[in-house]
Design an enzyme around this catalytic site. Structure first.
Site, PDB file in Angstrom:
ATOM      1  N   GLY A   1    -102.588  25.923  -7.612  1.00 22.44           N
ATOM      2  CA  GLY A   1    -102.873  26.879  -8.683  1.00 22.44           C
ATOM      3  C   GLY A   1    -102.266  28.243  -8.474  1.00 22.44           C
ATOM      4  O   GLY A   1    -102.559  29.174  -9.225  1.00 22.44           O
TER       5      GLY A   1
ATOM      6  N   ASP B   1     -96.461  30.985 -15.957  1.00 25.03           N
ATOM      7  CA  ASP B   1     -96.217  30.979 -14.514  1.00 25.03           C
ATOM      8  C   ASP B   1     -94.814  31.462 -14.183  1.00 25.03           C
ATOM      9  O   ASP B   1     -94.623  32.329 -13.326  1.00 25.03           O
ATOM     10  CB  ASP B   1     -96.430  29.573 -13.948  1.00 25.03           C
ATOM     11  CG  ASP B   1     -97.893  29.191 -13.840  1.00 25.03           C
ATOM     12  OD1 ASP B   1     -98.731  29.862 -14.476  1.00 25.03           O
ATOM     13  OD2 ASP B   1     -98.205  28.216 -13.127  1.00 25.03           O
TER      14      ASP B   1
END
Length: 364
Positions: free
Chosen positions: A146, A207
């Site tokens: 993560g 991301d």
């Protein structure tokens, strides 16, 4: 022969994971852990010496993958994209790349690396064709936790490859770190996003964007706004060390949304409001301890609400819940970060905790 090094940071998501894929706002920040890439582009060999190869070394795992230029050309054909114009990898090309990766006999225990190796091969052949060269990758980031390890990989590889392409002009004789211009970073980000698609299927783009541009950002549907915190935000990151499949978790949320469209739309809308409020609070002025404490209490409440909504999406995990309960014993608010299903948990470390620790130390 020319050689460059590149690095790109990992990230934490303070609010908005999963919901951002469905159009909600998210808030994310880069962290001081990096993927490091070195790229050597070799001179062409004389015809009598063969055609050379493209090589990828994953140094942390002691794995090396290599393809001859002739084999790449045989499977992928003559054409490849212009390095200044990122293009999505077509289903046919993905299938061909997967066949090339399969030939490498990746150990069964590490077969999950296949998508990352496919991403590398796509980026390399799209930007440099079949020129011989070697890419070496190391990383500070735990994989599949993560913290954006795949995005950091895509951004650092894309950055290194582009630095020795016609799309970006780099002085390879210098030895100091430098940062690409805004336009160059945007190009790196677009290539990295195409790489993320190969790894994750339908990523939001948050991301790779925070890994490319760094700092803290507010992100929605590809649009980013840089934000600055008016006071330090201290976060503890706990790694549950429970592995998970990001692509499957993203798909699971989408499936739940298709089964319960109205309810999940409300969940995504609530996340959107939480992210916007969090962004505003982070940027709001905090002149004294009282205002800082009030600000941190609001952030804690928003983190707890966001975690509750992530549970509604079905992406929590028993290991995550155990960390949440443990932190609650100390009156600390936490939430998962990233795809969930394991991975890492964020805990806000408020100023009162730091002050009490300092006081305890000075009284000892």
């Amino acid at each position: 022969m020319a050689e460059v090094r590149a690095r790109a940071p990992g990230k934490i998501i303070l609010s908005g994971e999963h919901a951002v894929v469905h159009g909600s706002t998210a808030v994310a920040a880069a962290i001081d852990l990096y993927t490091h890439v070195s790229f050597r582009l070799d001179s062409p060999l004389p015809p009598e010496n063969g055609d050379g190869s493209v090589e990828l070394e994953l140094k942390d795992m002691a794995l090396v993958f290599s393809w001859s230029s002739s084999r790449l050309k045989e499977v992928l054909g003559d054409g490849f994209a212009d390095s200044s114009t990122p293009v999505s990898c077509s289903p046919g090309r993905i299938k061909s790349i997967a066949a090339l990766v399969e030939e490498q006999n990746i150990p069964e225990a590490k077969f999950w690396l296949s998508s990352g190796v496919s991403c590398f091969l796509y980026l390399y052949t799209s930007i440099h064709g079949y020129k011989r060269g070697k890419v070496v990758v190391t990383s500070d980031l735990p994989l599949g936790s993560g913290l954006g390890s795949s995005a950091s990989f895509c951004v650092s590889v894309a950055g290194a490859l582009l630095a020795l392409s016609d799309a970006i002009s780099v002085d390879t004789s210098q030895t100091e770190w430098f940062k690409f211009s805004k336009n160059e970073l945007e190009l790196v980000n677009r290539w990295a996003f195409e790489g993320e698609k190969i790894i994750h299927g339908k990523p939001s783009g948050i991301d790779n964007t925070v890994s490319t541009f760094g700092g803290m950002i507010q992100f929605r549907s590809g649009e980013l706004t840089h934000i600055k915190s008016s006071a330090p935000l201290r976060m503890l990151i706990t790694n549950t060390k429970v592995g998970r499949n990001t692509k499957a978790l993203v798909a699971g949320v989408s499936e739940r949304a298709s089964r319960h469209p109205d309810a999940m739309a409300s969940v995504f809308t609530a996340v959107d409001f939480i992210s916007k409020e969090l962004s505003a609070i982070i940027q709001s002025p905090a002149q004294d301890d009282i205002s800082i404490t009030a600000r941190e209490e609001k952030i804690e409440e928003l983190m707890e609400m966001n975690q509750g909504l992530l549970q509604c999406m079905g992406v929590s995990h028993a290991a995550i819940e155990m960390v949440l309960r443990t932190m609650l014993k100390y009156k600390l608010a936490s939430k998962l970060t990233g795809a969930g299903g394991g991975g890492c948990v964020l805990t806000l470390l408020p100023t009162w905790l730091l002050l009490s620790s300092i006081h305890a130390a000075s009284s000892a």
